[in-house]
Design a protein around this motif. Sequence first.
Motif, PDB file in Angstrom:
ATOM      1  N   LYS A   5      10.141   4.450 -12.425  1.00  0.00           N
ATOM      2  CA  LYS A   5      11.126   5.342 -13.034  1.00  0.00           C
ATOM      3  C   LYS A   5      12.256   5.712 -12.079  1.00  0.00           C
ATOM      4  CE  LYS A   5       8.043   7.323 -16.459  1.00  0.00           C
ATOM      5  NZ  LYS A   5       8.751   6.598 -17.533  1.00  0.00           N
ATOM      6  N   VAL A   6      12.080   5.426 -10.791  1.00  0.00           N
ATOM      7  CA  VAL A   6      13.128   5.807  -9.845  1.00  0.00           C
ATOM      8  C   VAL A   6      13.792   4.603  -9.166  1.00  0.00           C
ATOM      9  CG1 VAL A   6      12.160   8.089  -9.409  1.00  0.00           C
ATOM     10  CG2 VAL A   6      11.480   6.196  -7.964  1.00  0.00           C
ATOM     11  N   GLN A  47       4.630  13.027 -10.508  1.00  0.00           N
ATOM     12  CA  GLN A  47       3.173  13.106 -10.551  1.00  0.00           C
ATOM     13  C   GLN A  47       2.711  14.519 -10.265  1.00  0.00           C
ATOM     14  OE1 GLN A  47       1.479  10.430 -11.147  1.00  0.00           O
ATOM     15  NE2 GLN A  47       2.835   8.746 -10.557  1.00  0.00           N
ATOM     16  N   LEU A  56       4.951   1.815   0.287  1.00  0.00           N
ATOM     17  CA  LEU A  56       5.676   2.472  -0.808  1.00  0.00           C
ATOM     18  C   LEU A  56       6.400   3.711  -0.290  1.00  0.00           C
ATOM     19  CD1 LEU A  56       3.049   2.193  -3.688  1.00  0.00           C
ATOM     20  CD2 LEU A  56       5.214   0.967  -3.510  1.00  0.00           C
ATOM     21  N   LYS A  65       3.204  -9.415  -9.949  1.00  0.00           N
ATOM     22  CA  LYS A  65       2.599  -8.571 -10.988  1.00  0.00           C
ATOM     23  C   LYS A  65       1.796  -7.399 -10.407  1.00  0.00           C
ATOM     24  CE  LYS A  65      -0.206  -8.650 -15.176  1.00  0.00           C
ATOM     25  NZ  LYS A  65      -0.942  -7.456 -14.797  1.00  0.00           N
ATOM     26  N   ASP A  66       0.961  -7.674  -9.413  1.00  0.00           N
ATOM     27  CA  ASP A  66       0.137  -6.594  -8.855  1.00  0.00           C
ATOM     28  C   ASP A  66       0.987  -5.502  -8.213  1.00  0.00           C
ATOM     29  OD1 ASP A  66      -2.342  -7.358  -9.655  1.00  0.00           O
ATOM     30  OD2 ASP A  66      -3.129  -7.757  -7.655  1.00  0.00           O
ATOM     31  N   VAL A  67       2.069  -5.921  -7.576  1.00  0.00           N
ATOM     32  CA  VAL A  67       2.960  -4.960  -6.922  1.00  0.00           C
ATOM     33  C   VAL A  67       3.684  -4.130  -7.992  1.00  0.00           C
ATOM     34  CG1 VAL A  67       4.972  -4.696  -5.432  1.00  0.00           C
ATOM     35  CG2 VAL A  67       3.237  -6.445  -4.908  1.00  0.00           C
ATOM     36  N   LEU A  72       1.887   2.202 -12.111  1.00  0.00           N
ATOM     37  CA  LEU A  72       0.737   3.118 -12.109  1.00  0.00           C
ATOM     38  C   LEU A  72       1.134   4.493 -11.577  1.00  0.00           C
ATOM     39  CD1 LEU A  72      -2.459   3.291 -12.484  1.00  0.00           C
ATOM     40  CD2 LEU A  72      -2.570   2.876 -10.023  1.00  0.00           C
ATOM     41  N   ILE A  73       1.934   4.500 -10.501  1.00  0.00           N
ATOM     42  CA  ILE A  73       2.304   5.798  -9.919  1.00  0.00           C
ATOM     43  C   ILE A  73       3.735   6.181 -10.281  1.00  0.00           C
ATOM     44  CG2 ILE A  73       0.611   5.737  -8.065  1.00  0.00           C
ATOM     45  CD1 ILE A  73       2.866   4.877  -6.202  1.00  0.00           C
ATOM     46  N   ARG A  74       4.267   5.487 -11.286  1.00  0.00           N
ATOM     47  CA  ARG A  74       5.518   5.842 -11.954  1.00  0.00           C
ATOM     48  C   ARG A  74       6.753   5.703 -11.068  1.00  0.00           C
ATOM     49  NH1 ARG A  74       5.745  10.997 -14.620  1.00  0.00           N
ATOM     50  NH2 ARG A  74       6.492  10.012 -16.505  1.00  0.00           N
ATOM     51  N   LEU A  75       6.637   4.948  -9.985  1.00  0.00           N
ATOM     52  CA  LEU A  75       7.824   4.716  -9.168  1.00  0.00           C
ATOM     53  C   LEU A  75       8.808   3.779  -9.866  1.00  0.00           C
ATOM     54  CD1 LEU A  75       6.452   4.455  -5.509  1.00  0.00           C
ATOM     55  CD2 LEU A  75       7.845   6.274  -6.503  1.00  0.00           C
ATOM     56  N   ASP A 106       2.710  -3.638 -11.047  1.00  0.00           N
ATOM     57  CA  ASP A 106       1.712  -2.796 -11.732  1.00  0.00           C
ATOM     58  C   ASP A 106       1.415  -1.525 -10.940  1.00  0.00           C
ATOM     59  OD1 ASP A 106       1.513  -4.553 -13.826  1.00  0.00           O
ATOM     60  OD2 ASP A 106      -0.394  -5.426 -13.198  1.00  0.00           O
ATOM     61  N   LEU A 107       1.383  -1.645  -9.602  1.00  0.00           N
ATOM     62  CA  LEU A 107       1.116  -0.457  -8.781  1.00  0.00           C
ATOM     63  C   LEU A 107       2.280   0.528  -8.885  1.00  0.00           C
ATOM     64  CD1 LEU A 107      -0.587   1.156  -6.822  1.00  0.00           C
ATOM     65  CD2 LEU A 107       0.335  -0.210  -4.953  1.00  0.00           C
ATOM     66  N   ASP A 148       0.842  -1.194   0.000  1.00  0.00           N
ATOM     67  CA  ASP A 148       0.000   0.000   0.000  1.00  0.00           C
ATOM     68  C   ASP A 148       0.880   1.248   0.000  1.00  0.00           C
ATOM     69  OD1 ASP A 148       0.943   0.411   2.546  1.00  0.00           O
ATOM     70  OD2 ASP A 148      -0.991   0.237   3.543  1.00  0.00           O
ATOM     71  N   SER A 149       0.233   2.404   0.055  1.00  0.00           N
ATOM     72  CA  SER A 149       0.984   3.661  -0.053  1.00  0.00           C
ATOM     73  C   SER A 149       1.937   3.858   1.110  1.00  0.00           C
ATOM     74  CB  SER A 149       0.017   4.836  -0.137  1.00  0.00           C
ATOM     75  OG  SER A 149      -0.778   4.899   1.031  1.00  0.00           O
ATOM     76  N   GLU A 192      -6.265   1.863   0.054  1.00  0.00           N
ATOM     77  CA  GLU A 192      -5.967   3.265   0.381  1.00  0.00           C
ATOM     78  C   GLU A 192      -7.123   3.936   1.131  1.00  0.00           C
ATOM     79  OE1 GLU A 192      -3.016   4.204   0.278  1.00  0.00           O
ATOM     80  OE2 GLU A 192      -2.418   2.419  -0.873  1.00  0.00           O
TER      81      GLU A 192
END
Lengths: 113, 172
Positions: free
Chosen positions: A96-97, B109, A59, A83-85, A91-94, A87-88, A55-56, B50
């Motif tokens: 990329k880091v 974002q 993350l 996969k679900d992890v 989704l929030i573009r993490l 994909d999340l 979850d957030s 969430e």
Amino acid sequence: MLKIVNEHPQYIVAKVDIGEANLTHSDQFKTELVSLLNYKQRNVWLNMEQVTYVDSSFLGALVAGLKYALGAGDDLVLLGLQKDVHDLLKLIRLDKVFKIYADEQAATVALNQ
Amino acid sequence: MNTRQSFEFDNQASSISSFSHQMLECLVGQLVNHHHDGQLLSKARYIIGELLNNAVKHSGCTKTIFTFTIENDSLTIAKSDYGTKLELMNKAGYLKSDVPTLVTADGLQELYVIKESEQLLSFFCRDPQNEEITIQHLHEHMGLLIIAKAADRFTYGFNAPVNTFTATLNLN
């Protein structure tokens, strides 16, 4: 929650030993991760193959760990995302880091090139 | 067939995992006769997780009602309570109607809010046009962001004294 499974001169492989990584785990995880980075003073590769959900708050702990690692001249690498992890993170573009690889072998090949 | 089901959550962190599984099992059953892509349940799980976190961390009360509604080819997940009003709603008077206002940005974002009425805000995300990522500036709190990105529509309504977050997913 974090178990060291492999040690190399350049990096430590630590397994995240929980299935659902949520609010109830994030503070402890962050504490253990920062302690590991402090104690070993090298890159940490997190094997997350056992983690089915994040979850957030978890993350957020990963991002905090990445900041800490980079600030100390090290890095935090993610291995074996389900996969679900994955994909999340996308989704929030993490994605990329974080450096993300299927397993330790794939990371070794990629990071040694 | 339209369906609706409600659940009462005790706002305890220790209940998150079991409550989330209970709701997802129910949702799987409700969706069995509806066509949807494979991503729908994953997105529903992100959103439910969430909203549960939000209930535990920010509601300031001891009970939250979650409601699933399936109708007109959409799934709506609503979270309602009598707790603390979203702080952003206190600034709603300063927001221009129907004009996106930036709430947060960190290089990865951008989260925007739109005032749809005095009682209703909607959220959406954009990728930054000039992507300059500084790791040390990344946000560590991303609950609203995850819901806004996973849902096809995400709103917050305040009709005193009831707070309602509503996430809608298109089934087709």
